[in-house]
Design an enzyme around this catalytic site. Structure first.
Site, PDB file in Angstrom:
ATOM      1  N   CYS A  40       7.268   8.284  -2.393  1.00  0.00           N
ATOM      2  CA  CYS A  40       5.806   8.131  -2.535  1.00  0.00           C
ATOM      3  C   CYS A  40       5.208   9.536  -2.649  1.00  0.00           C
ATOM      4  O   CYS A  40       5.933  10.497  -2.931  1.00  0.00           O
ATOM      5  CB  CYS A  40       5.210   7.326  -1.381  1.00  0.00           C
ATOM      6  SG  CYS A  40       5.386   8.076   0.251  1.00  0.00           S
ATOM      7  N   ASN A  45       5.295  11.029   1.622  1.00  0.00           N
ATOM      8  CA  ASN A  45       6.486  10.699   2.447  1.00  0.00           C
ATOM      9  C   ASN A  45       6.128  10.595   3.931  1.00  0.00           C
ATOM     10  O   ASN A  45       6.926  10.931   4.796  1.00  0.00           O
ATOM     11  CB  ASN A  45       7.634  11.717   2.241  1.00  0.00           C
ATOM     12  CG  ASN A  45       8.971  11.285   2.867  1.00  0.00           C
ATOM     13  OD1 ASN A  45       9.733  12.132   3.322  1.00  0.00           O
ATOM     14  ND2 ASN A  45       9.262  10.021   2.901  1.00  0.00           N
ATOM     15  N   CYS A  92       3.650   7.700   4.737  1.00  0.00           N
ATOM     16  CA  CYS A  92       3.143   6.327   4.908  1.00  0.00           C
ATOM     17  C   CYS A  92       4.067   5.289   4.282  1.00  0.00           C
ATOM     18  O   CYS A  92       4.721   4.523   4.986  1.00  0.00           O
ATOM     19  CB  CYS A  92       1.741   6.192   4.313  1.00  0.00           C
ATOM     20  SG  CYS A  92       0.505   7.225   5.117  1.00  0.00           S
ATOM     21  N   ARG A  93       4.130   5.220   2.944  1.00  0.00           N
ATOM     22  CA  ARG A  93       4.827   4.118   2.274  1.00  0.00           C
ATOM     23  C   ARG A  93       6.339   4.291   2.219  1.00  0.00           C
ATOM     24  O   ARG A  93       7.088   3.361   2.571  1.00  0.00           O
ATOM     25  CB  ARG A  93       4.286   3.953   0.837  1.00  0.00           C
ATOM     26  CG  ARG A  93       2.851   3.480   0.802  1.00  0.00           C
ATOM     27  CD  ARG A  93       2.230   3.665  -0.575  1.00  0.00           C
ATOM     28  NE  ARG A  93       2.059   5.072  -0.916  1.00  0.00           N
ATOM     29  CZ  ARG A  93       1.608   5.536  -2.058  1.00  0.00           C
ATOM     30  NH1 ARG A  93       1.297   4.680  -3.023  1.00  0.00           N
ATOM     31  NH2 ARG A  93       1.466   6.830  -2.270  1.00  0.00           N
ATOM     32  N   SER A  94       6.832   5.461   1.737  1.00  0.00           N
ATOM     33  CA  SER A  94       8.291   5.556   1.557  1.00  0.00           C
ATOM     34  C   SER A  94       9.070   5.585   2.878  1.00  0.00           C
ATOM     35  O   SER A  94      10.199   5.078   2.917  1.00  0.00           O
ATOM     36  CB  SER A  94       8.667   6.732   0.639  1.00  0.00           C
ATOM     37  OG  SER A  94       8.205   7.964   1.123  1.00  0.00           O
ATOM     38  N   ASP A 100      -1.786   3.168  -1.918  1.00  0.00           N
ATOM     39  CA  ASP A 100      -1.732   4.230  -0.898  1.00  0.00           C
ATOM     40  C   ASP A 100      -2.645   3.836   0.262  1.00  0.00           C
ATOM     41  O   ASP A 100      -3.859   3.708   0.077  1.00  0.00           O
ATOM     42  CB  ASP A 100      -2.209   5.524  -1.561  1.00  0.00           C
ATOM     43  CG  ASP A 100      -2.065   6.720  -0.644  1.00  0.00           C
ATOM     44  OD1 ASP A 100      -1.844   6.516   0.570  1.00  0.00           O
ATOM     45  OD2 ASP A 100      -2.171   7.849  -1.137  1.00  0.00           O
TER      46      ASP A 100
HETATM   47  P1  4NP Z   1       2.065   8.228   1.233  1.00  0.00           P
HETATM   48  O1  4NP Z   1       0.524   8.395   1.648  1.00  0.00           O
HETATM   49  O2  4NP Z   1       2.184   8.775  -0.178  1.00  0.00           O
HETATM   50  O3  4NP Z   1       2.260   6.736   1.263  1.00  0.00           O
HETATM   51  O4  4NP Z   1       2.881   8.965   2.250  1.00  0.00           O
HETATM   52  C1  4NP Z   1      -0.113   9.639   1.661  1.00  0.00           C
HETATM   53  C2  4NP Z   1       0.037  10.475   2.732  1.00  0.00           C
HETATM   54  C3  4NP Z   1      -0.629  11.678   2.776  1.00  0.00           C
HETATM   55  C4  4NP Z   1      -1.458  12.025   1.722  1.00  0.00           C
HETATM   56  C5  4NP Z   1      -1.596  11.191   0.636  1.00  0.00           C
HETATM   57  C6  4NP Z   1      -0.922   9.985   0.609  1.00  0.00           C
HETATM   58  N1  4NP Z   1      -2.163  13.233   1.777  1.00  0.00           N
HETATM   59  O5  4NP Z   1      -2.988  13.480   0.872  1.00  0.00           O
HETATM   60  O6  4NP Z   1      -1.972  14.037   2.720  1.00  0.00           O
END
Ligand code: 4NP
Length: 153
Positions: A9, A12, A14-16, A122
């Site tokens: 994602c 790294n 939240c989702r992955s 997201d």
């Molecule tokens: P992820 O979510 O891609 O599912 O891990 C996010 C986590 C952090 C951020 C964006 C998306 N960020 O902008 O810090």
């Protein structure tokens, strides 16, 4: 030889990490290795977001030991399947590929389940219900992947 699966994602956190934990929970670990990475390097070395840890724990999966890392071009050769969460992750990973052997390993995770929705949204800027929704989307796709690769007995 183990089949190696990488979940990707943006952050790294939240989702992955959820996808890594959920798939690893469903497969035989002697047959399948699962890891995760982010296309961005904002959170390298950090544990997953507390909301991802919480929703995973609610369903009996511990992801709290995971550490964020950035996707590396060497992952193309190290992994057999690279599942991305959304179209922007897909574009970012494909841009790093050097040949069709590498690019053909990359798929949208939700392409495994034939629904209209093909992106795992997201949840970072939303509330807990976003994490619950993401959990179930990822869980449905991982059921199908586990069926193909070797479900835990
Ligand atoms: P992820 O979510 O891609 O599912 O891990 C996010 C986590 C952090 C951020 C964006 C998306 N960020 O902008 O810090």
């Amino acid at each position: 030889m183990k089949t190696k699966v990488l979940m990707v994602c943006l952050g790294n956190i939240c989702r992955s990490p959820l996808a890594e934990g959920i798939l690893q929970h469903k497969v035989n670990s002697e047959q399948v290795f699962v890891d995760s990475a982010g296309t961005a390097g904002y959170h390298i070395g950090n544990a997953p977001d507390k909301r991802s840890i919480g929703v995973a724990r609610k369903y009996g999966i511990n992801i709290s030991h995971q550490k964020c890392r950035k996707f590396s071009p060497s992952d193309f050769d190290a992994f057999d399947h690279i599942y991305v969460m959304d179209q922007s992750n897909y574009d970012d990973v494909i841009a790093l590929s050097e040949n069709t052997e590498q690019s053909s390993k990359v798929k949208l995770l939700l392409d495994e389940i034939k629904t209209i929705q093909n992106e795992v949204p997201d949840p970072y800027y939303g509330g807990a219900d976003g994490f619950e929704n993401v959990y179930h989307l990822i869980d449905s796709a991982c059921d199908i992947i586990a069926q193909k690769l070797g479900r835990k007995n």
